[in-house]
Scaffold this active site. Structure first.
Site, PDB file in Angstrom:
ATOM      1  N   HIS A  14      92.505  41.605  64.593  1.00 61.31           N
ATOM      2  CA  HIS A  14      91.101  41.892  64.289  1.00 61.31           C
ATOM      3  C   HIS A  14      90.549  42.817  65.354  1.00 61.31           C
ATOM      4  O   HIS A  14      91.231  43.179  66.303  1.00 61.31           O
ATOM      5  CB  HIS A  14      90.264  40.603  64.196  1.00 61.31           C
ATOM      6  CG  HIS A  14      89.875  40.003  65.507  1.00 61.31           C
ATOM      7  ND1 HIS A  14      88.607  39.515  65.751  1.00 61.31           N
ATOM      8  CD2 HIS A  14      90.560  39.811  66.657  1.00 61.31           C
ATOM      9  CE1 HIS A  14      88.539  39.036  66.984  1.00 61.31           C
ATOM     10  NE2 HIS A  14      89.709  39.201  67.551  1.00 61.31           N
ATOM     11  N   CYS A  23      87.593  44.113  73.236  1.00 62.59           N
ATOM     12  CA  CYS A  23      87.772  43.573  71.884  1.00 62.59           C
ATOM     13  C   CYS A  23      87.292  44.501  70.772  1.00 62.59           C
ATOM     14  O   CYS A  23      87.435  44.183  69.592  1.00 62.59           O
ATOM     15  CB  CYS A  23      87.089  42.209  71.758  1.00 62.59           C
ATOM     16  SG  CYS A  23      87.888  40.955  72.768  1.00 62.59           S
ATOM     17  N   HIS A  27      93.446  44.275  68.041  1.00 64.34           N
ATOM     18  CA  HIS A  27      94.317  43.397  68.829  1.00 64.34           C
ATOM     19  C   HIS A  27      94.587  42.137  68.016  1.00 64.34           C
ATOM     20  O   HIS A  27      93.959  41.912  66.990  1.00 64.34           O
ATOM     21  CB  HIS A  27      93.679  43.048  70.184  1.00 64.34           C
ATOM     22  CG  HIS A  27      92.402  42.279  70.071  1.00 64.34           C
ATOM     23  ND1 HIS A  27      91.204  42.860  69.685  1.00 64.34           N
ATOM     24  CD2 HIS A  27      92.116  40.974  70.263  1.00 64.34           C
ATOM     25  CE1 HIS A  27      90.248  41.947  69.670  1.00 64.34           C
ATOM     26  NE2 HIS A  27      90.775  40.775  69.999  1.00 64.34           N
ATOM     27  N   HIS A  29      95.810  37.767  67.824  1.00 69.85           N
ATOM     28  CA  HIS A  29      95.791  36.449  68.446  1.00 69.85           C
ATOM     29  C   HIS A  29      96.727  35.515  67.691  1.00 69.85           C
ATOM     30  O   HIS A  29      96.971  35.691  66.506  1.00 69.85           O
ATOM     31  CB  HIS A  29      94.396  35.805  68.376  1.00 69.85           C
ATOM     32  CG  HIS A  29      93.329  36.532  69.102  1.00 69.85           C
ATOM     33  ND1 HIS A  29      93.195  36.500  70.472  1.00 69.85           N
ATOM     34  CD2 HIS A  29      92.321  37.326  68.645  1.00 69.85           C
ATOM     35  CE1 HIS A  29      92.144  37.221  70.822  1.00 69.85           C
ATOM     36  NE2 HIS A  29      91.603  37.740  69.731  1.00 69.85           N
ATOM     37  N   HIS A  71      99.257  36.415  59.388  1.00 71.40           N
ATOM     38  CA  HIS A  71      99.899  37.731  59.415  1.00 71.40           C
ATOM     39  C   HIS A  71      99.114  38.764  58.615  1.00 71.40           C
ATOM     40  O   HIS A  71      99.673  39.523  57.825  1.00 71.40           O
ATOM     41  CB  HIS A  71     101.360  37.640  58.962  1.00 71.40           C
ATOM     42  CG  HIS A  71     102.234  37.067  60.020  1.00 71.40           C
ATOM     43  ND1 HIS A  71     102.294  35.707  60.243  1.00 71.40           N
ATOM     44  CD2 HIS A  71     103.041  37.655  60.928  1.00 71.40           C
ATOM     45  CE1 HIS A  71     103.133  35.483  61.252  1.00 71.40           C
ATOM     46  NE2 HIS A  71     103.584  36.648  61.684  1.00 71.40           N
ATOM     47  N   GLU A 129      91.014  31.422  70.465  1.00 71.35           N
ATOM     48  CA  GLU A 129      91.598  32.764  70.519  1.00 71.35           C
ATOM     49  C   GLU A 129      92.732  32.802  71.529  1.00 71.35           C
ATOM     50  O   GLU A 129      93.659  33.583  71.381  1.00 71.35           O
ATOM     51  CB  GLU A 129      90.550  33.786  70.946  1.00 71.35           C
ATOM     52  CG  GLU A 129      89.601  34.187  69.873  1.00 71.35           C
ATOM     53  CD  GLU A 129      88.760  35.377  70.284  1.00 71.35           C
ATOM     54  OE1 GLU A 129      88.203  35.983  69.375  1.00 71.35           O
ATOM     55  OE2 GLU A 129      88.653  35.711  71.472  1.00 71.35           O
TER      56      GLU A 129
END
Length: 140
Positions: A14, A23, A27, A29, A71, A129
């Protein structure tokens, strides 16, 4: 009060729209979702006598929701140009479009509401996260 707790994880990418910091870039998580149910009394009769609910149903409900995002690239609706979306889709990327900024706080509310919509008496959802940082949404 009686309660149950279960958790599930999913991997997804996201970015934060209109955010100025690391952010704002794409990137990913390993998201960890911890869900809590709370009731004042146990069920009195039937298959679930002396239970909150069946753990299997609770676990399954949460896993189904996290699987929907696993995914994928979680995207706030309207945050990417139509051409960008078309290119990502043409490349075969799985996009999960959500009607909110994809913060951990909003994802906690999203999971809380989706589980509540399934009739589960939710009391809290935590969305991690990182192993040490989570957002919490609680029943008001």
């Amino acid at each position: 009060m009686y309660g149950l707790r279960t958790e599930s994880t999913f991997d997804a990418a996201h970015f934060l729209t209109d955010y100025h910091g690391k952010c704002e870039n794409l990137h990913g998580h390993r998201w960890r979702v911890v869900a809590y149910i709370g009731v004042d009394e146990l069920q009195k009769a039937g298959n679930y006598k002396d239970m909150v609910i069946d753990f299997g149903e609770f676990k399954s409900a949460l896993r189904e929701l996290t699987e929907e995002l696993d995914h994928s690239f979680i995207v706030e609706e309207g945050s990417l140009a139509p051409q960008t979306l078309a290119c990502l889709e043409a490349e075969g990327f799985t996009l999960s479009m959500l009607p909110f900024r994809t913060t951990a706080e909003n994802l906690a509310r999203y999971f809380f509401d989706r589980l509540s919509d399934r009739g589960l008496p939710m009391s809290q959802v935590d969305v991690y996260e990182t192993p040490n940082n989570c957002a919490v949404y609680r029943r008001g």
